[in-house]
Design a protein around this motif. Structure first.
Motif, PDB file in Angstrom:
ATOM      1  N   GLN A  89       0.104   3.996  -2.803  1.00 32.46           N
ATOM      2  CA  GLN A  89      -0.308   5.591  -2.496  1.00 32.46           C
ATOM      3  C   GLN A  89       0.315   6.251  -3.833  1.00 32.46           C
ATOM      4  O   GLN A  89      -0.293   7.423  -3.862  1.00 32.46           O
ATOM      5  CB  GLN A  89       0.458   6.038  -1.391  1.00 32.46           C
ATOM      6  N   SER A  92       0.837  -1.342   0.038  1.00 30.51           N
ATOM      7  CA  SER A  92       0.068   0.055  -0.012  1.00 30.51           C
ATOM      8  C   SER A  92       0.896   1.250  -0.090  1.00 30.51           C
ATOM      9  O   SER A  92       0.472   2.272  -0.598  1.00 30.51           O
ATOM     10  CB  SER A  92      -0.905  -0.025   1.256  1.00 30.51           C
ATOM     11  N   ILE A  93       2.100   1.009   0.577  1.00 35.84           N
ATOM     12  CA  ILE A  93       2.984   2.477   0.420  1.00 35.84           C
ATOM     13  C   ILE A  93       3.326   2.752  -0.751  1.00 35.84           C
ATOM     14  O   ILE A  93       3.499   4.033  -1.198  1.00 35.84           O
ATOM     15  CB  ILE A  93       4.203   1.976   1.585  1.00 35.84           C
ATOM     16  N   GLY A 150      -2.268  -2.336  -2.208  1.00 36.20           N
ATOM     17  CA  GLY A 150      -2.421  -2.373  -0.637  1.00 36.20           C
ATOM     18  C   GLY A 150      -2.667  -3.612  -0.055  1.00 36.20           C
ATOM     19  O   GLY A 150      -3.256  -4.678  -0.433  1.00 36.20           O
ATOM     20  N   GLN A 172       7.135  10.583   2.170  1.00 36.37           N
ATOM     21  CA  GLN A 172       7.416   9.906   0.760  1.00 36.37           C
ATOM     22  C   GLN A 172       8.264  10.634   0.103  1.00 36.37           C
ATOM     23  O   GLN A 172       8.996  10.163  -0.983  1.00 36.37           O
ATOM     24  CB  GLN A 172       5.861   9.999   0.036  1.00 36.37           C
ATOM     25  N   THR A 232       9.561   0.525   5.290  1.00 36.53           N
ATOM     26  CA  THR A 232       9.714   1.779   6.043  1.00 36.53           C
ATOM     27  C   THR A 232       9.427   1.616   7.635  1.00 36.53           C
ATOM     28  O   THR A 232       9.544   0.721   8.015  1.00 36.53           O
ATOM     29  CB  THR A 232       8.641   2.678   5.334  1.00 36.53           C
ATOM     30  N   ASP A 238       2.993  10.012   5.059  1.00 37.23           N
ATOM     31  CA  ASP A 238       2.583  11.294   4.504  1.00 37.23           C
ATOM     32  C   ASP A 238       3.016  11.615   3.360  1.00 37.23           C
ATOM     33  O   ASP A 238       4.400  11.317   3.082  1.00 37.23           O
ATOM     34  CB  ASP A 238       2.011  12.325   5.597  1.00 37.23           C
ATOM     35  N   HIS A 258       1.666   4.374   7.086  1.00 35.82           N
ATOM     36  CA  HIS A 258       1.825   4.968   5.737  1.00 35.82           C
ATOM     37  C   HIS A 258       2.383   6.451   5.633  1.00 35.82           C
ATOM     38  O   HIS A 258       1.565   7.097   6.107  1.00 35.82           O
ATOM     39  CB  HIS A 258       0.476   4.908   4.977  1.00 35.82           C
ATOM     40  N   ILE A 316       4.222  10.160   9.594  1.00 37.13           N
ATOM     41  CA  ILE A 316       3.473   8.777   9.361  1.00 37.13           C
ATOM     42  C   ILE A 316       2.196   9.043  10.328  1.00 37.13           C
ATOM     43  O   ILE A 316       2.396   8.279  11.271  1.00 37.13           O
ATOM     44  CB  ILE A 316       4.390   7.830   9.599  1.00 37.13           C
TER      45      ILE A 316
END
Length: 466
Positions: free
Chosen positions: A61, A57-58, A89, A237, A158, A233, A231, A226
C-alpha cells in the motif's frame, strides 16, 4: 588410622571427577548465558544506510512506509538514507523467499523490517500444519536476512477487524471471522519470542491497532480504521508507522525553547534542537531568531485521524516554546511575519506546542515534504511494486509445475511461459521507477532543510469600547 594406598588414589580420582564436573557445569552455564542477547532497542543509522520494508499487500500500500520515510526526511534532514519498499499484495513468507535476492539483498540493507503473516494464516481458525509452514519459511527468511549482514526487525501481523468484516458485504466463514484475529496474535507472539531470543528488532503492530479500536468503540461502536477488515486505512497506517518508530526509539522531540530574564533583567534562553540568536525583550514582548535542526513530522490530510489517535505530534514531534517573565495579558506570536496564534502570558509560561499548528512555516515546509513523498510513493514506488505481482504469480506456478515432475499441466506450462515473457521487461520497469523515485527524493532533500525563522511576540492591545 591408616588407609591403604588404593584408597588415597580413589579419593583423588573422585575429587578430580567432581572438579571436572563442576568446571563443565560452570562452562555450560557461562555458554548458555552468552547465548542470551538483548533485543535491538534502536536503529543506529548514518548517511548511506539502507532500510528495506519487506511484506505483503499492507506494505505494498506504500502508506506506513511512506509515513516512516516522512519522519526521517524531516527529523534527520542532513542524513540521507536509502528506503526500499519490498511489499507485494498476497505475499506469504515463501513468496518473500522467492524474490529475496533481487528484491531485498540487492539493496544491501542494514535493517530489514518484516511484516508477514496476514496471508500465511490463510484466513481460517488456527491450523498447526499451516503455522508449521509459516514457522519454517520465516526461520529460513530470517536466516537469509542475517546471511546478507542485515538485522531483521520482526513485526507482528496487523489486526484482523472482525467487526468490520461482519459489517461488510463480502461473505466470510463465521468461525474464521471470530477466530482469525486470535490466530494473528499467536503468530505475533511467536515472532516476539524469536526477536527476544535472537537479539533482533521487534515491533508490536497488533497491540496499538487493537487497543485504539476498542477504545474508540467505547464512543462509536461502528468505529474502524480497517474498513475491509485486513488492510489498515491511511489513519491506521499512521498508527503502524508510529509503532515502528516508537518501538525503535527514534529521537522524539523536534525542539524545546525556554526564554526568561535573569535577576538583573538580562534576557536569557535555553534551547534544544537548534540554535537561538538575537534574543531581545521589549516593553511589549520578545523577539529572537531560531534555526532548528529538524522539522515537525506531519502527514497528509487523509491520514490526519491517525495522528490524532496516536497524539503523534505531542509524543513524537514536539516543538515546545516557553516564555517567562511577561507582564499579564495576551500576546500575538508571528513567525517570519505571519501570525500563528495568540496566547496568554500564563500559557506561554507553561509552554505552547507548535508542531501541529498549520500556520507555522515549519509545518508548511514539512507538509511540502509529505506531499512530495506521497507523489513519490503513489507514482514510481508503487509502479515498481506492481511489477512484482507477475513475478509472484510466476514463482508460485513454477513451484507447482516443478512438483508435478514429468506429468506437467499443459495449461500451466503455457501460463508460466506467458509470465516469463512479461517478466522480461521487469528490470527496465524497476530501473525507470527507481530513477523517477530518486528524482523526487532529490527534490525532497532540497525542501526539507530547516531555515532560520524570526519569532516575534507582541502584546495584544485590547480594543477600546465605543
Amino acid at each position: 588410622m591408616k588407609y591403604p594406598k588404593i584408597s588415597y588414589q580413589l579419593i583423588r580420582l573422585a575429587a578430580v571427577c567432581l572438579l571436572l564436573q563442576a568446571t563443565t557445569l560452570l562452562s555450560a552455564q557461562e555458554a548458555e548465558q552468552k547465548t542470551h542477547q538483548a533485543p535491538l532497542s534502536k536503529m543506529e543509522l548514518q548517511t548511506g544506510d539502507s532500510i528495506v520494508f519487506l511484506g505483503d499487500s499492507i506494505t505494498h500500500q506504500c502508506l506506513y512506509t511512506q509515513y516512516v520515510e516522512d519522519f526521517f526526511y524531516t527529523r534527520y534532514p542532513k542524513m540521507r538514507l536509502k528506503f526500499h519498499n519490498a511489499g507485494v499484495g498476497g505475499a506469504k513468507a515463501w513468496d518473500a523467499l522467492a524474490r529475496f535476492d533481487r528484491d531485498v539483498a540487492a539493496y544491501h540493507p542494514k535493517y530489514v523490517t518484516v511484516l508477514l503473516g496476514m496471508n500465511d494464516g490463510r484466513y481460517q481458525p488456527f491450523n498447526d500444519e499451516i503455522f508449521k509452514t509459516y514457522y519454517d519459511d520465516m526461520k529460513e527468511l530470517i536466516s537469509k536476512i542475517e546471511g546478507i549482514g542485515a538485522t531483521p526487525i520482526l513485526m507482528t501481523p496487523t489486526m484482523f477487524d472482525a467487526r468490520a468484516a461482519r459489517m461488510g458485504k463480502r461473505p466470510r466463514d463465521p468461525a474464521s471471522v471470530e477466530l482469525y484475529n486470535s490466530v494473528l496474535a499467536y503468530y505475533g507472539t511467536w515472532l516476539r519470542e524469536v526477536a527476544a531470543e535472537s537479539g533482533f528488532g521487534f515491533v508490536d503492530m497488533y497491540g496499538p491497532l487493537n487497543n485504539i479500536t476498542i477504545a474508540e468503540r467505547q464512543k462509536n461502536p461502528q468505529f474502524t480504521i480497517i474498513r475491509d477488515a485486513v488492510h489498515p486505512d491511511a489513519p491506521g497506517q499512521v498508527v503502524m508507522a508510529f509503532a515502528l518508530l516508537s518501538d525503535m526509539n527514534v529521537q522524539r522531540q523536534v525542539s524545546r525553547i525556554t526564554v526568561s530574564k535573569k535577576a538583573n533583567g538580562e534576557a536569557t534562553s535555553t534551547a534544544r534542537g537548534g540554535k537561538l540568536s538575537d534574543l531581545k525583550y521589549s516593553d511589549d514582548g520578545v523577539s529572537f531568531t531560531w534555526l532548528a535542526d529538524s522539522l515537525p513530522w506531519v502527514v497528509p490530510a487523509e491520514a490526519k485521524l491517525g495522528a490524532e489517535l496516536t497524539k503523534l505530534g505531542h509524543r513524537m514531534s514536539q516543538e515546545s516554546l516557553s516564555i517567562h517573565d511577561l507582564p499579564p495579558g495576551r500576546y500575538e506570536l508571528s513567525i517570519d511575519g505571519e501570525v500563528v496564534g495568540q496566547y496568554s502570558n500564563t500559557t506561554l509560561a507553561r509552554h505552547v506546542e507548535l508542531q501541529g499548528n498549520p500556520k507555522t512555516p515549519q509545518y508548511q515546509q514539512a507538509m511540502q515534504v509529505a506531499l512530495l513523498n506521497k507523489e513519490r510513493n503513489d507514482g514510481p514506488v508503487k509502479d515498481k511494486r506492481n511489477s512484482w505481482r507477475a513475478f509472484q504469480s510466476y514463482a508460485r506456478m513454477k513451484r507447482e509445475l516443478d512438483a508435478q515432475g514429468d506429468q506437467k499441466d499443459p495449461k500451466k506450462v503455457a501460463a508460466v511461459a506467458q509470465l516469463e515473457k512479461r517478466l522480461a521487461d521487469q528490470d527496465r520497469v524497476i530501473q525507470e521507477s527507481e530513477a523517477a523515485a530518486k528524482a523526487l527524493e532529490d527534490k525532497i532533500y532540497e525542501i526539507n532543510q530547516p531555515e532560520a525563522r524570526k519569532y516575534v511576540l507582541k502584546k495584544v492591545t485590547a480594543a477600546k469600547k465605543k
